[in-house]
Write a protein that holds these residues in place. Structure first.
Motif, short mmCIF file in Angstrom:
data_model
loop_
_atom_site.label_atom_id
_atom_site.label_comp_id
_atom_site.label_asym_id
_atom_site.label_seq_id
_atom_site.Cartn_x
_atom_site.Cartn_y
_atom_site.Cartn_z
N GLY A 1 33.10 -58.22 18.17
CA GLY A 1 32.82 -56.89 18.42
C GLY A 1 33.10 -55.98 17.14
O GLY A 1 32.59 -56.30 15.97
N ASP A 2 34.10 -54.98 17.40
CA ASP A 2 34.07 -53.78 16.20
C ASP A 2 35.59 -54.18 15.79
O ASP A 2 35.90 -53.19 14.99
CB ASP A 2 34.21 -52.35 17.06
N MET A 3 36.09 -55.11 16.21
CA MET A 3 37.52 -55.43 15.52
C MET A 3 37.28 -56.24 14.35
O MET A 3 38.30 -55.85 13.34
CB MET A 3 38.38 -56.18 16.47
N LEU A 4 36.26 -56.92 13.90
CA LEU A 4 36.30 -57.56 12.95
C LEU A 4 34.88 -58.14 12.55
O LEU A 4 34.26 -58.76 13.30
CB LEU A 4 37.28 -58.98 12.86
N TYR A 5 34.24 -57.26 11.52
CA TYR A 5 33.02 -57.15 11.30
C TYR A 5 32.99 -56.64 9.82
O TYR A 5 33.70 -56.22 9.20
CB TYR A 5 31.91 -56.67 12.19
N PRO A 6 31.66 -56.81 9.12
CA PRO A 6 31.41 -56.47 7.56
C PRO A 6 31.10 -54.84 7.73
O PRO A 6 30.04 -54.40 7.73
CB PRO A 6 30.31 -57.01 7.23
N GLY A 7 32.17 -54.19 7.66
CA GLY A 7 32.12 -52.76 7.99
C GLY A 7 33.64 -52.06 8.16
O GLY A 7 34.39 -52.81 7.97
N LEU B 1 36.61 -50.81 9.86
CA LEU B 1 37.29 -51.28 11.05
C LEU B 1 38.11 -50.12 11.61
O LEU B 1 39.58 -49.99 10.91
CB LEU B 1 38.12 -52.50 11.06
N TYR B 2 37.82 -49.28 12.53
CA TYR B 2 38.43 -47.97 12.72
C TYR B 2 39.69 -48.21 13.55
O TYR B 2 39.42 -48.93 14.63
CB TYR B 2 37.41 -47.06 13.54
N VAL B 3 40.90 -47.82 13.25
CA VAL B 3 42.09 -47.88 13.81
C VAL B 3 42.47 -46.66 14.42
O VAL B 3 43.27 -45.94 13.35
CB VAL B 3 43.09 -48.89 12.97
N PRO B 4 42.66 -46.19 15.31
CA PRO B 4 43.58 -44.93 15.71
C PRO B 4 44.80 -45.04 15.16
O PRO B 4 45.59 -45.92 15.66
CB PRO B 4 43.17 -44.67 17.47
N HIS B 5 45.27 -43.88 14.65
CA HIS B 5 46.71 -43.72 14.27
C HIS B 5 47.68 -44.28 15.29
O HIS B 5 48.65 -44.91 14.98
CB HIS B 5 47.03 -42.45 13.59
N ASP B 6 47.59 -43.79 16.40
CA ASP B 6 48.60 -43.89 17.50
C ASP B 6 48.21 -45.39 18.05
O ASP B 6 49.20 -45.74 19.16
CB ASP B 6 48.37 -42.91 18.69
N GLN B 7 47.39 -46.18 17.79
CA GLN B 7 47.10 -47.55 18.09
C GLN B 7 47.38 -48.66 16.91
O GLN B 7 46.93 -49.97 17.24
CB GLN B 7 45.88 -47.87 18.70
N THR B 8 47.94 -48.07 15.82
CA THR B 8 48.12 -49.32 14.81
C THR B 8 49.07 -50.17 15.18
O THR B 8 48.81 -51.52 15.10
CB THR B 8 48.96 -48.39 13.69
N PRO C 1 41.57 -60.70 24.63
CA PRO C 1 41.88 -59.45 24.54
C PRO C 1 42.48 -59.07 23.24
O PRO C 1 43.38 -59.47 22.70
CB PRO C 1 43.17 -59.46 25.88
N THR C 2 41.75 -57.80 22.86
CA THR C 2 42.04 -57.59 21.56
C THR C 2 42.03 -56.13 21.36
O THR C 2 41.38 -55.24 20.95
CB THR C 2 41.00 -58.06 20.16
N PRO C 3 42.79 -55.24 22.23
CA PRO C 3 43.09 -53.72 22.17
C PRO C 3 43.50 -53.33 20.69
O PRO C 3 43.99 -53.98 20.11
CB PRO C 3 43.94 -53.44 23.47
N GLY C 4 43.21 -52.12 20.67
CA GLY C 4 43.54 -51.44 19.51
C GLY C 4 42.54 -50.33 18.79
O GLY C 4 42.72 -49.20 18.74
N HIS C 5 41.35 -51.03 18.31
CA HIS C 5 40.03 -50.23 18.31
C HIS C 5 39.81 -49.34 19.53
O HIS C 5 39.49 -48.10 19.21
CB HIS C 5 39.01 -51.22 17.68
N GLU C 6 40.01 -49.93 20.56
CA GLU C 6 39.60 -49.36 21.82
C GLU C 6 40.34 -50.23 22.95
O GLU C 6 40.83 -51.30 22.79
CB GLU C 6 38.17 -49.37 22.20
N PRO C 7 40.72 -49.65 24.06
CA PRO C 7 41.96 -50.13 24.93
C PRO C 7 41.61 -51.41 25.66
O PRO C 7 42.00 -52.31 26.00
CB PRO C 7 42.02 -49.20 25.77
N HIS D 1 45.19 -62.21 33.97
CA HIS D 1 46.37 -61.66 34.95
C HIS D 1 47.43 -60.71 34.09
O HIS D 1 48.41 -60.10 34.52
CB HIS D 1 47.11 -62.67 35.66
N ASP D 2 47.68 -61.24 32.70
CA ASP D 2 48.33 -60.80 31.85
C ASP D 2 48.10 -60.14 30.46
O ASP D 2 47.93 -60.71 29.43
CB ASP D 2 49.46 -61.97 31.45
N TRP D 3 47.33 -59.17 30.95
CA TRP D 3 46.71 -58.22 29.78
C TRP D 3 47.80 -57.56 28.67
O TRP D 3 48.56 -56.93 29.14
CB TRP D 3 45.76 -57.22 30.27
N PRO D 4 47.49 -57.86 27.27
CA PRO D 4 46.60 -58.46 26.71
C PRO D 4 46.85 -59.58 26.26
O PRO D 4 46.32 -60.37 25.26
CB PRO D 4 46.24 -57.45 25.63
#
Length: 307
Positions: free
Chosen positions: A204-210, A212-219, A182-188, A162-165
């Motif tokens: 997911g894609d937030m933390l894995y051996p690779g 970690l893509y972070v859009p500049h406007d989502q830092t 909820p872990t938005p940032g890489h993707e909403p 009810h209170d994202w994120p």
């Protein structure tokens, strides 16, 4: 556990450790034995002829599916978790193959081992990028199946957040209650799924051996999610993190070329819980526009995606 052992254990800990390590020490003092990280056989990696998917079992109710890099360079990992009444499939692959037959075989096998018990399939996603939901259409119209939407509102509604994120959701598979972070940032709509039974965090894609893509406007959003994750790990013992890709070699800090057709000498899938604090520190202190390499992951700023 005898009180004398608790006292001796307490004396051996000179000061509360930081972050995820604190949860491990807490579990030791409460009498919960540490559990080793999952061990996997060699994953398909594109270096030889291989099937379109590979399945490895963590326990009788927890399965990992890897998509071959020969079908799609992303070579994502999917996860299938069974409870008494429901099964949760996390992601449906990057396309270039049919993933449903593999899932159906696992469900049929699980049902045979459980007196042919009916099980409802929930198809959800670590996040909404195309390499994680390309197989959704295969499950549309499947009986007793629910496809969770890709937008943050759809994810929050389904998992009762009810209170994202800020709020952590709960989802009961039937005797197996998962935590939805909820872990938005890489993707909403990005989420992580924590399973208290196995103490595994499906990251997911937030933390894995690779990378970690972070859009500049989502830092800032990504940093807040990293901090939220670190706070969660202080209260919940994490055995290991299992992410959605492997993009690194066994050499510390060394990744493969973009769209690499094979992954020789691949980094292990599982990351230790200490990676949570490593990421939290990295995104708090590192510049938000520079590639920041670490032994087990790379924080990789990118331009925002076009709307």
């Amino acid at each position: 556990m005898p009180r004398s052992f608790l006292n001796r254990a307490a004396r051996r800990v000179p000061a509360p450790p930081r972050g995820a390590a604190r949860a491990l020490v807490a579990s030791l003092l409460l009498g919960a034995a540490p559990v080793a990280s999952p061990r996997f056989d060699h994953w398909i990696d594109g270096t030889a002829e291989e099937p379109a998917t590979q399945v490895q079992r963590i326990d009788p109710d927890t399965f990992v599916i890897r998509q071959s890099v020969r079908t799609n360079f992303e070579a994502p990992f999917l996860y299938l978790l069974f409870g008494r009444d429901r099964a949760l499939l996390i992601d449906t692959g990057a396309g270039g193959l049919r993933v449903r037959p593999t899932v159906e075989r696992l469900i049929a096998s699980w049902r045979r081992a459980h007196a042919n018990r009916p099980v409802r399939l929930i198809v959800a996603h670590s996040h909404g990028h195309g390499d994680h939901h390309a197989g959704d259409a295969e499950f549309a119209g499947r009986p007793d199946t629910r496809l969770v939407g890709l937008a943050p509102a759809a994810v929050a509604t389904f998992f009762g957040i009810h209170d994202w994120p800020e709020q952590v959701g709960r989802y009961d598979l039937g005797g197996r209650v998962l935590r939805i972070i909820p872990t938005p940032g890489h993707e909403p709509a990005h989420i992580m799924v924590y399973d208290p039974r196995t103490r595994l965090l499906f990251s997911g894609d937030m933390l894995y051996p690779g990378r970690l893509y972070v859009p500049h406007d989502q830092t800032a959003v990504f940093r807040a999610s990293a901090d939220r994750l670190a706070r969660f790990a202080r209260r919940h013992p994490v055995r290991a993190l299992l992410g959605a890709h492997i993009e690194m070699t066994r050499a510390p800090g060394q990744d493969y070329a973009m769209r690499a057709p094979a992954h020789p000498d691949e980094h292990g899938l599982a990351l230790p819980p200490s990676a949570i604090d490593d990421l939290d520190r990295a995104v708090t202190t590192a510049p938000s526009v520079e590639i920041d390499r670490h032994a087990d992951f790379i924080v990789y700023p990118v331009a925002p995606r076009a709307p």
